[in-house]
Design an enzyme around this catalytic site. Structure first.
Site, short mmCIF file in Angstrom:
data_model
loop_
_atom_site.label_atom_id
_atom_site.label_comp_id
_atom_site.label_asym_id
_atom_site.label_seq_id
_atom_site.Cartn_x
_atom_site.Cartn_y
_atom_site.Cartn_z
N GLN A 1 0.78 -1.23 0.00
CA GLN A 1 0.00 0.00 0.00
C GLN A 1 0.82 1.29 0.00
O GLN A 1 0.51 2.21 -0.77
CB GLN A 1 -0.95 0.03 1.21
CG GLN A 1 -1.89 1.22 1.21
CD GLN A 1 -2.86 1.24 2.38
OE1 GLN A 1 -3.50 2.26 2.64
NE2 GLN A 1 -2.99 0.15 3.10
N GLU B 1 1.98 -0.89 9.20
CA GLU B 1 1.57 0.47 9.51
C GLU B 1 1.17 0.67 10.97
O GLU B 1 1.44 1.74 11.54
CB GLU B 1 0.51 0.97 8.52
CG GLU B 1 -0.86 0.41 8.63
CD GLU B 1 -1.72 1.23 9.57
OE1 GLU B 1 -1.42 2.40 9.82
OE2 GLU B 1 -2.71 0.67 10.07
N ASP C 1 -0.02 3.91 6.05
CA ASP C 1 0.32 3.43 4.71
C ASP C 1 0.14 4.47 3.62
O ASP C 1 1.11 5.03 3.12
CB ASP C 1 -0.48 2.16 4.40
CG ASP C 1 0.19 0.91 4.94
OD1 ASP C 1 1.44 0.86 4.95
OD2 ASP C 1 -0.51 -0.02 5.34
#
Length: 442
Positions: free
Chosen positions: A18, A141, A173
């Site tokens: 991501q 994250e 992210d």
């Protein structure tokens, strides 16, 4: 006239999942030619993560890779290294987000790429600053959130759920991807002056920390005076040495809180429990007077417990209780309509379903519909978050795995025979598995 800001910019996208793909997708939406490098036979990990259909790429992948070209390439093979070298030699930007040391091992570190192409800008995403004692941690994250002090200040401040809470909105992210985007765009402008590309390093930790800037403000204040008036713990609770968890307080000098309303029906159901409105009382005397008129609480205007902002800081519990009773027999939409007429900052708590059902947001940027074709058909994603008066992105489908391999290789001068050889030797397609020998006859 083509007004795409990044028209003619070539990007080699060696990212996955991501944080990196969110950055390179935005580069593509701004007009850059983005070539996504994917592992032969496997591709980006998100292709098969959280799939809605085993025969289709996941929405996770589709929402992060629009308008890119997919080149399947094993950069570990001699031919793969040669192809990637050729791509780098003409690239404007090279972006990677692999684990620390991975690109060095492949032979495409910043130093190596800069030597191959001094004009190429090199963007990298890692978990932590290079100076951090945590730089070797594997950084998902939430790890970035908890180490940037975001989780310690998020969540409820008392009771069973008084625990550090990471945001379910995945702030580490795509946020990191957008921060890297800023750095890459700045590097492009810088290159106009220097003629040389630079190294842009973005950590997930620092991206989260940048979003938590006001919490460092709170820590400075707490260190100086020992309390924070905007928090629910003031004036009767105890403050420790650290900025506490804030529940639903607004976080600055105004008094903001989430108030329960009656369900409106439809998508605002008791099951989903999003029947709330967020209401803010501002500090200004005139703003407070209008709010009291909206609530019908004119008695507060002459009550010394409420008629100044400092007094309201000391009587938060009473304020929240009374406004809560006022809101309880109204829907969140009714609350919003009533209070907004008086200039009171207010908004309904919307679910993802409600927000995505708002047709006014399909304005070409906020939410967009992309036709992927095939079994996927049309899907919704978040578009370019800013608008430009002379440019509108065109949102195209995400690529099939290796769907542009032949096109890209031909553009770089490779012949049909070479391309066929690359597919056979494991460079652009998986090596065929050896046949299992037949069992001996009995």
């Amino acid at each position: 006239m083509n007004t795409a800001p990044l028209q003619g910019i070539k990007v080699i996208d060696f990212t996955e999942v991501q944080s990196g793909p969110s950055c390179t997708q935005m580069l593509a939406w701004l007009g850059a030619d983005v070539i996504k490098i994917e592992r032969p036979g496997v591709g980006d990990a998100t292709r098969k993560e959280l799939q809605f259909d085993p025969d289709c790429p996941s929405f996770y992948y589709l929402q992060l890779n629009s308008d890119k070209k997919s080149l399947t390439l094993d950069a570990k093979t001699p031919d793969g290294k040669a192809i990637l070298t050729k791509l780098v030699e003409t690239a404007d930007i090279f972006v990677e987000n692999l684990h620390p040391g991975a690109m060095d091992k492949l032979g495409f570190s910043w130093e190596a790429v800069h030597k191959l192409n001094p004009k190429c800008i090199y963007g990298t995403i890692k978990g932590f600053p290079e100076s951090s004692k945590y730089k070797d941690l594997k950084a998902y994250e939430p790890i970035a959130q908890v180490t940037a002090a975001a989780a310690s200040t998020t969540g409820w401040y008392e009771g069973e759920y008084n625990i550090p809470t990471q945001s379910g909105a995945a702030l580490g992210d795509s946020n990191t991807g957008m921060h890297l985007l800023i750095g890459l765009l700045a590097a492009l402008v810088q290159r106009e002056k220097t003629g040389e590309g630079c190294y842009v390093y973005q950590s997930m930790h620092n991206a989260c920390l940048n979003l938590c800037r006001i919490k460092t403000r709170d820590q400075l204040t707490l260190d100086r005076i020992g309390y924070l008036t905007q928090f629910m713990q003031y004036p009767n609770g105890k403050f420790g040495d650290c900025v506490p968890r804030s529940g639903n307080t607004e976080g600055s000098g105004v008094l903001g809180w989430t108030y329960k309303c009656k369900p409106a029906g439809g998508m605002d159901s008791e099951v989903d429990a999003n029947n709330y409105a967020y209401i803010i009382l501002q500090r200004g005397a005139k703003d407070f007077e209008l709010a009291c008129q909206a609530f019908g609480f004119e008695d507060w205007l002459t009550n010394p417990d409420f008629n100044t902002a400092d007094a309201r800081d000391r009587h938060k519990d009473e304020i929240i209780k009374r406004i809560g009773a006022w809101a309880a027999d109204k829907t969140k939409f009714e609350v919003t309509e009533i209070l907004s007429k008086y200039g009171v900052p207010v908004g309904p708590v919307l679910s993802t379903k409600e927000m995505m059902s708002d047709e006014s947001l399909y304005d070409g940027n906020t939410l967009v519909k992309i036709n992927q074709g095939g079994k996927v058909g049309e899907f919704v994603t978040v578009g370019c978050p800013f608008t430009m008066s002379n440019y509108q992105p065109v949102y195209g489908p995400a690529p099939e795995l290796g769907g542009n391999t032949v096109e890209v290789l031909k553009a770089y001068g490779y012949t049909d025979e070479q391309i066929a050889a690359f597919a056979k030797n494991g460079t652009t397609a998986p090596m065929p598995k050896p046949e299992t020998p037949a069992a001996p006859a009995k």
